[in-house]
Design an enzyme around this catalytic site. Structure first.
Site, PDB file in Angstrom:
ATOM      1  N   LYS A 112      42.865  35.917  19.216  1.00 54.02           N
ATOM      2  CA  LYS A 112      43.383  35.047  18.101  1.00 54.02           C
ATOM      3  C   LYS A 112      43.603  33.442  18.408  1.00 54.02           C
ATOM      4  O   LYS A 112      44.315  32.763  17.483  1.00 54.02           O
ATOM      5  CB  LYS A 112      44.459  35.644  17.366  1.00 54.02           C
ATOM      6  CG  LYS A 112      44.533  37.161  17.055  1.00 54.02           C
ATOM      7  CD  LYS A 112      45.859  37.498  16.410  1.00 54.02           C
ATOM      8  CE  LYS A 112      45.971  38.901  16.440  1.00 54.02           C
ATOM      9  NZ  LYS A 112      47.256  39.321  16.222  1.00 54.02           N
ATOM     10  N   HIS A 164      39.562  35.606  45.614  1.00 53.96           N
ATOM     11  CA  HIS A 164      40.058  36.511  45.502  1.00 53.96           C
ATOM     12  C   HIS A 164      40.673  37.025  46.698  1.00 53.96           C
ATOM     13  O   HIS A 164      40.265  37.890  47.391  1.00 53.96           O
ATOM     14  CB  HIS A 164      38.614  37.294  45.087  1.00 53.96           C
ATOM     15  CG  HIS A 164      39.028  38.769  44.478  1.00 53.96           C
ATOM     16  ND1 HIS A 164      40.280  39.623  44.174  1.00 53.96           N
ATOM     17  CD2 HIS A 164      38.136  39.600  44.127  1.00 53.96           C
ATOM     18  CE1 HIS A 164      40.102  40.403  43.698  1.00 53.96           C
ATOM     19  NE2 HIS A 164      38.883  40.769  43.454  1.00 53.96           N
ATOM     20  N   ARG A 200      38.130  48.089  39.908  1.00 54.64           N
ATOM     21  CA  ARG A 200      38.635  48.187  41.221  1.00 54.64           C
ATOM     22  C   ARG A 200      40.057  47.603  41.107  1.00 54.64           C
ATOM     23  O   ARG A 200      41.037  48.157  41.305  1.00 54.64           O
ATOM     24  CB  ARG A 200      37.921  47.832  42.088  1.00 54.64           C
ATOM     25  CG  ARG A 200      36.876  48.784  42.518  1.00 54.64           C
ATOM     26  CD  ARG A 200      35.597  48.217  42.958  1.00 54.64           C
ATOM     27  NE  ARG A 200      34.936  47.379  41.876  1.00 54.64           N
ATOM     28  CZ  ARG A 200      33.797  48.133  41.491  1.00 54.64           C
ATOM     29  NH1 ARG A 200      33.632  49.170  41.595  1.00 54.64           N
ATOM     30  NH2 ARG A 200      33.428  47.628  40.076  1.00 54.64           N
ATOM     31  N   THR A 201      40.187  46.020  40.996  1.00 52.85           N
ATOM     32  CA  THR A 201      41.410  45.318  41.233  1.00 52.85           C
ATOM     33  C   THR A 201      42.380  45.816  40.138  1.00 52.85           C
ATOM     34  O   THR A 201      43.775  45.913  40.695  1.00 52.85           O
ATOM     35  CB  THR A 201      40.830  43.827  41.062  1.00 52.85           C
ATOM     36  OG1 THR A 201      39.674  43.666  41.696  1.00 52.85           O
ATOM     37  CG2 THR A 201      42.049  42.786  41.342  1.00 52.85           C
ATOM     38  N   ARG A 242      43.777  37.552  36.653  1.00 55.35           N
ATOM     39  CA  ARG A 242      42.105  37.330  36.751  1.00 55.35           C
ATOM     40  C   ARG A 242      41.852  36.509  35.711  1.00 55.35           C
ATOM     41  O   ARG A 242      42.203  36.861  34.491  1.00 55.35           O
ATOM     42  CB  ARG A 242      41.569  38.625  36.948  1.00 55.35           C
ATOM     43  CG  ARG A 242      39.937  38.285  36.564  1.00 55.35           C
ATOM     44  CD  ARG A 242      39.128  39.513  36.914  1.00 55.35           C
ATOM     45  NE  ARG A 242      39.166  40.040  38.418  1.00 55.35           N
ATOM     46  CZ  ARG A 242      38.384  40.864  39.147  1.00 55.35           C
ATOM     47  NH1 ARG A 242      37.492  41.428  38.360  1.00 55.35           N
ATOM     48  NH2 ARG A 242      38.625  41.237  40.310  1.00 55.35           N
TER      49      ARG A 242
HETATM   50  N1   CP Z   1      35.982  43.828  43.691  1.00 52.39           N
HETATM   51  C1   CP Z   1      36.339  43.250  42.390  1.00 52.39           C
HETATM   52  O1   CP Z   1      36.666  42.490  42.330  1.00 52.39           O
HETATM   53  O2   CP Z   1      35.928  44.408  41.357  1.00 52.39           O
HETATM   54  P1   CP Z   1      36.503  44.518  40.006  1.00 52.39           P
HETATM   55  O3   CP Z   1      35.559  43.509  39.322  1.00 52.39           O
HETATM   56  O4   CP Z   1      36.076  45.939  39.543  1.00 52.39           O
HETATM   57  O5   CP Z   1      37.994  44.183  40.023  1.00 52.39           O
END
Ligand code: CP
Length: 326
Positions: free
Chosen positions: A83, A135, A55-56, A105
């Site tokens: 590497k 988040h 999603r993100t 992320r």
């Molecule tokens: N909600 C969320 O962060 O989903 P993803 O891990 O798929 O990005």
């Protein structure tokens, strides 16, 4: 708003509502077929993902493209990180490519802050999830989704009752949501087995409970969290069956919710563990609205970090199809 978005603590209450309002205006502007705006033409946005995401990552990519930015997708798997290349060298490579924003992320709590503070890059840094820490764009899209369901809370969440249920200990979504929901005025209750509540939760300014059945009839929003087995090195509950019985949202508990209440989950969902298929797919579920709203919120964040200072009011921005027709 600061140059970076690393934590909900970076935002004042007015700035947080400002992002929700910008997302609302973007929803109006980009409705129907008029989806692309020229706002970030010539800017480069990098998705720097060291952990898996559906999603993100996709919604940041979609958001940047809808604002006409160039997008570079970087995944640690298949890159020179495997590497042994360091975060510093990776960041400096992105800087050399002219990144204006880096969306990161990472599995380590504090990685986004490290990148922002390092001096390795001049780009804006957006935290797309760092370890078990935060988040922030997930919390913003959750607040936007809640506001769409409860228009009476447009200017304040005072009086709104939210239960966040499940694996609080490992959840960056829970941390960012607690910070944002409290900032906006909501009353938050955390429901989890004692083993899945963080040490120091007493200082978070929220209620805690182990009794799902007692809390559920009193809430407007029930936010279910994924059991993050990949972060569990020990056993945190006796069995999945036992966890589900005490903390899962099944059809019996769904019936205990007040009529106007909504069911949320940030995804990915463990159907049959923290949430039953009936609950995930019920008319109360706003799970897919959360995903759709993620694009709008991430457009709003990119707009405010990269374009808002120079481009002024979003309502004056014309979709590309209208510009082209002139
Ligand atoms: N909600 C969320 O962060 O989903 P993803 O891990 O798929 O990005």
């Amino acid at each position: 708003m600061d140059r970076h978005l690393l934590s909900i603590n970076d935002l004042t209450r007015a700035e947080a509502f400002g992002i929700l309002n910008t997302a609302h205006e973007l929803a109006i502007i980009s409705d129907g077929t008029l989806k692309k705006l020229p706002t970030l033409r010539g800017r480069t946005v990098v998705n720097l993902f060291f952990e898996d995401s559906t999603r993100t990552r996709i919604s940041f990519e979609s958001a940047a493209k809808r604002l006409s930015a160039d997008v570079i997708n970087f995944s640690a798997k298949g890159s020179s990180v495997s590497k042994g290349e360091s975060l510093k060298d990776t960041a400096q490579t992105l800087q050399a490519m002219g990144a204006d924003a880096v969306i990161i992320r990472h599995g380590a709590s504090g990685a986004a802050q490290r990148l922002a503070d390092s001096g390795w890059i001049q780009a804006s840094v957006i935290n797309a999830g760092d370890g078990t820490h935060e988040h922030p764009t997930q919390a913003l899209l959750d607040a936007y989704t809640i506001r769409n369901s409860f228009p009476e809370y447009t200017d304040s969440f005072e009086g709104l009752r939210v239960a966040i249920v499940g694996d609080i200990l490992h959840s960056r979504v829970a941390r960012s949501n607690v910070l944002l929901l409290k900032k906006l005025g909501a009353q938050v209750t955390l429901l989890a087995p004692p083993t899945l509540l963080p040490v120091g939760v007493d200082s978070w300014g929220v209620e805690t409970s182990y009794q799902f059945d007692e809390v559920i009839p009193k809430v407007d929003v029930v936010m279910m969290l994924r059991v993050q087995s990949e972060r569990m090195l020990d056993s945190f509950f006796p069995s999945e069956r036992e966890y589900s019985r005490s903390f899962g949202l099944d059809s019996r508990r769904l019936d205990l919710l007040p009529p106007r209440s909504i069911v949320m989950h940030p995804g990915p969902m463990n159907r049959g563990l923290e949430i039953s298929a009936e609950s995930a797919d019920s008319h109360k579920s706003v799970v897919l609205a959360q995903v759709a709203n993620g694009v709008l919120i991430r457009m709003a964040v990119l707009y405010q970090l990269l374009g808002g200072q120079t481009l002024g009011d979003i309502s004056s921005v014309q979709p590309i199809t209208q510009v082209a027709n002139k």
